[in-house]
Design a protein around this motif. Structure first.
Motif, mmCIF file in Angstrom:
data_model
loop_
_atom_site.group_PDB
_atom_site.id
_atom_site.type_symbol
_atom_site.label_atom_id
_atom_site.label_comp_id
_atom_site.label_asym_id
_atom_site.label_seq_id
_atom_site.Cartn_x
_atom_site.Cartn_y
_atom_site.Cartn_z
ATOM 1 N N GLN A 254 0.820 -1.201 0.000
ATOM 2 C CA GLN A 254 0.000 0.000 0.000
ATOM 3 C C GLN A 254 0.865 1.268 0.000
ATOM 4 N N VAL A 255 1.856 1.283 0.891
ATOM 5 C CA VAL A 255 2.634 2.511 1.062
ATOM 6 C C VAL A 255 3.669 2.675 -0.057
ATOM 7 N N LEU A 256 4.428 1.620 -0.324
ATOM 8 C CA LEU A 256 5.490 1.757 -1.325
ATOM 9 C C LEU A 256 4.953 1.643 -2.749
ATOM 10 N N GLY A 257 3.928 0.787 -2.920
ATOM 11 C CA GLY A 257 3.485 0.534 -4.290
ATOM 12 C C GLY A 257 2.122 1.133 -4.634
ATOM 13 N N ARG A 258 1.416 1.656 -3.624
ATOM 14 C CA ARG A 258 0.036 2.117 -3.851
ATOM 15 C C ARG A 258 -0.770 1.030 -4.564
ATOM 16 N N LEU A 259 -0.633 -0.189 -4.077
ATOM 17 C CA LEU A 259 -1.322 -1.326 -4.690
ATOM 18 C C LEU A 259 -2.259 -1.956 -3.667
ATOM 19 N N ASN B 26 1.176 -13.007 -15.258
ATOM 20 C CA ASN B 26 -0.120 -13.123 -15.930
ATOM 21 C C ASN B 26 -1.298 -12.672 -15.077
ATOM 22 N N ARG B 27 -1.212 -12.866 -13.765
ATOM 23 C CA ARG B 27 -2.342 -12.488 -12.933
ATOM 24 C C ARG B 27 -2.190 -11.082 -12.368
ATOM 25 N N LEU C 243 4.345 -2.232 -14.435
ATOM 26 C CA LEU C 243 3.234 -3.023 -13.912
ATOM 27 C C LEU C 243 1.963 -2.621 -14.656
ATOM 28 N N ASP C 244 1.304 -3.608 -15.233
ATOM 29 C CA ASP C 244 0.053 -3.363 -15.954
ATOM 30 C C ASP C 244 -1.060 -3.259 -14.900
ATOM 31 N N GLN C 245 -1.461 -2.020 -14.587
ATOM 32 C CA GLN C 245 -2.377 -1.846 -13.453
ATOM 33 C C GLN C 245 -3.783 -2.344 -13.729
ATOM 34 N N GLU C 246 -4.157 -2.303 -15.001
ATOM 35 C CA GLU C 246 -5.483 -2.839 -15.330
ATOM 36 C C GLU C 246 -5.522 -4.332 -15.051
ATOM 37 N N ARG C 247 -4.445 -4.996 -15.445
ATOM 38 C CA ARG C 247 -4.356 -6.437 -15.198
ATOM 39 C C ARG C 247 -4.347 -6.724 -13.698
ATOM 40 N N PHE C 248 -3.603 -5.916 -12.962
ATOM 41 C CA PHE C 248 -3.530 -6.106 -11.514
ATOM 42 C C PHE C 248 -4.936 -6.027 -10.898
ATOM 43 N N ALA C 249 -5.722 -5.084 -11.388
ATOM 44 C CA ALA C 249 -7.030 -4.838 -10.765
ATOM 45 C C ALA C 249 -8.121 -5.774 -11.277
ATOM 46 N N ASP C 250 -7.851 -6.483 -12.380
ATOM 47 C CA ASP C 250 -8.885 -7.345 -12.968
ATOM 48 C C ASP C 250 -8.866 -8.720 -12.290
ATOM 49 N N PRO C 251 -9.951 -9.056 -11.547
ATOM 50 C CA PRO C 251 -9.935 -10.319 -10.788
ATOM 51 C C PRO C 251 -9.797 -11.549 -11.671
ATOM 52 N N THR C 252 -10.209 -11.451 -12.928
ATOM 53 C CA THR C 252 -10.182 -12.648 -13.764
ATOM 54 C C THR C 252 -8.933 -12.742 -14.635
ATOM 55 N N ALA C 253 -8.076 -11.725 -14.592
ATOM 56 C CA ALA C 253 -6.911 -11.738 -15.486
ATOM 57 C C ALA C 253 -6.019 -12.949 -15.214
ATOM 58 N N GLY C 254 -5.695 -13.664 -16.265
ATOM 59 C CA GLY C 254 -4.732 -14.759 -16.159
ATOM 60 C C GLY C 254 -5.235 -15.994 -15.441
#
Ligand code: ASP
Length: 427
Positions: free
Chosen positions: A248-253, A288-289, A411-422
């Motif tokens: 959260q802090v370092l990556g805002r993820l 991939n995910r 980092l592909d942020q759309e992929r990161f946020a998509d629950p079904t990716a990969g």
């Protein structure tokens, strides 16, 4: 899951894992002495299927790491970027390991496991191996024979050779481009192989877990419950608090998304107790995910599987306090600092294979003047803890990969946020 329609491979693997554990516990409780069950099922079917599955995973590690790292280095484009990623990875790995072991010591010191356990209870014997000096570890990183390094699966040497090879491809200009094309195609082919092996996972995981529980049972935990629970608590705190904060802090993820997508790799790590054998799945998950680029992940994942072992460091921290209590030795602040330093360094020179954490524990114990034989006390429950700490080890590698990839704009942020990716579907 229902929203995804059909079951995913992860769901199947989780079900297989639980079924395997239940069956293993039943076999252990009812047929521990039944020769037929032990010979044909536990040491027969379960062993054969489980071993084939691990061998199939290991088969992919060296070709995958080599090919994908060569592609990754070349795609990074310049040596400066490589240096940056390397420095960030090392800093993250060392820092998180130090945090992990500090958490472990805090938990262990407040719970004080081991009081009331008699030293004589240790039945297994343990012969420690000498840990190599740091200078030798550095020398050994450079392969004098790269083919031997590949054949032996010496990960640090393979990494060094692949890094040089990748840099040389970039420097070789147009001709290097031909080689890169070949490697890019090869990478795709090997990733397909990873997909095939992963589809076998439900069966493999079932067999591995069933055998572990059939041979271990749960009653071995009872006498060491306080030690066991301290390690588990520290593992959970580190995984859920430290990594979430870092993400959260370092990556805002979003950590929830991260953990959700890490489940498959964690189950593989848990079943195999080897960060190394899990590399193909970890790479698949982060690329991939979670959307980390191959350029970063191909470097940070195998490096992490080799030198970053937060879960192992946690076990070592708790074990040191436990053994000190059993032998009635008081540890002072200086010794705790020594434990933090030694365990952090120890994890750098340690390979990601089952049980290796115990060997490195010998080094930590010697540094603080505790008897190495103390390891015999905890050896009985180590397999189960090994499984859990390996899951934490690869989670740390993956969190680092996502954070570093994000900081590099890789980092592909759309992929990161998509629950079904990969998501892999069975069949
Ligand atoms: N099994 C661990 C790993 O592969 C290492 C250990 O703690 O023994 O990450």
């Amino acid at each position: 899951m229902a929203a995804l329609g059909r079951t995913t491979l992860t769901t199947q693997i989780l079900v297989a894992m639980i079924a395997g554990a239940v069956l293993g516990i039943v076999v252990n409780a009812l047929w521990a002495d039944a020769g037929v069950v032990q010979d044909y099922l536990v040491d027969g079917l379960f062993k054969v299927v489980g071993s084939i599955f691990i061998a199939a995973l290991k088969m992919l590690v060296v070709p995958l790491v080599f090919v994908s790292l060569v592609c990754g280095v070349t795609n990074l484009g310049d040596v400066a970027a490589l240096g940056r990623v390397g420095v960030k990875a090392l800093a993250f790995y060392i820092l998180t390991t130090a945090v992990a072991i500090t958490i472990a010591l805090l938990v262990a010191v407040s719970v004080a496991p081991g009081e009331g356990v008699a030293a004589a209870e240790g039945t297994a014997s343990f012969v420690p191996k000498e840990a190599p000096p740091l200078g030798q570890v550095l020398i050994d990183m450079v392969p004098s024979n790269p083919v031997a390094a590949l054949a032996e699966g010496n990960m640090l040497q393979v990494i060094v050779f692949a890094l040089l090879f990748g840099i040389a491809i970039t420097l070789a200009g147009e001709r290097g481009g031909h080689v890169l094309n070949l490697f890019t195609d090869l990478n795709d082919v090997i990733m397909k192989m990873v997909g095939i092996v992963m589809k076998l996972a439900p069966v493999g995981v079932f067999a591995l877990i069933a055998r572990t529980f059939a041979t271990q049972g749960l009653d071995i935990i009872a006498p060491l419950a306080s030690y066991f629970l301290c390690v588990v608590a520290a593992l959970l705190i580190h995984a859920s608090v430290s990594y979430s904060l870092a993400l959260q802090v370092l990556g805002r993820l979003n950590p929830v998304m991260f953990f959700r997508k890490m489940r498959t790799a964690q189950v593989f790590a848990f079943s195999t107790a080897s960060s190394n054998a899990t590399i193909p799945v970890t790479l698949d998950s982060v690329e991939n995910r979670l959307g980390a680029s191959n350029a970063v992940a191909s470097f940070t994942v195998p490096l992490g599987a080799t030198i970053n072992m937060d879960g192992t460091a946690i076990m070592q921290g708790v074990a040191t306090v436990f053994i000190a209590h059993v032998y009635g030795v008081d540890l002072g602040i200086a010794q705790y600092l020594t434990v933090i330093l030694t365990a952090t360094l120890a994890s750098i020179g340690t390979a990601g294979v089952p049980g290796v954490g115990l060997i490195m524990l010998a080094m930590v114990l010697v540094q603080v003047g505790l008897p190495v034989e103390g390891i015999a006390l905890i050896i009985g429950v180590d397999r189960l803890l090994d499984m859990m700490r390996t899951a934490v080890n690869i989670t740390g590698d993956s969190a680092a990969t996502c954070i570093i990839a994000k900081s590099e704009g890789a980092l592909d942020q759309e992929r990161f946020a998509d629950p079904t990716a990969g998501v892999i579907r069975p069949g």
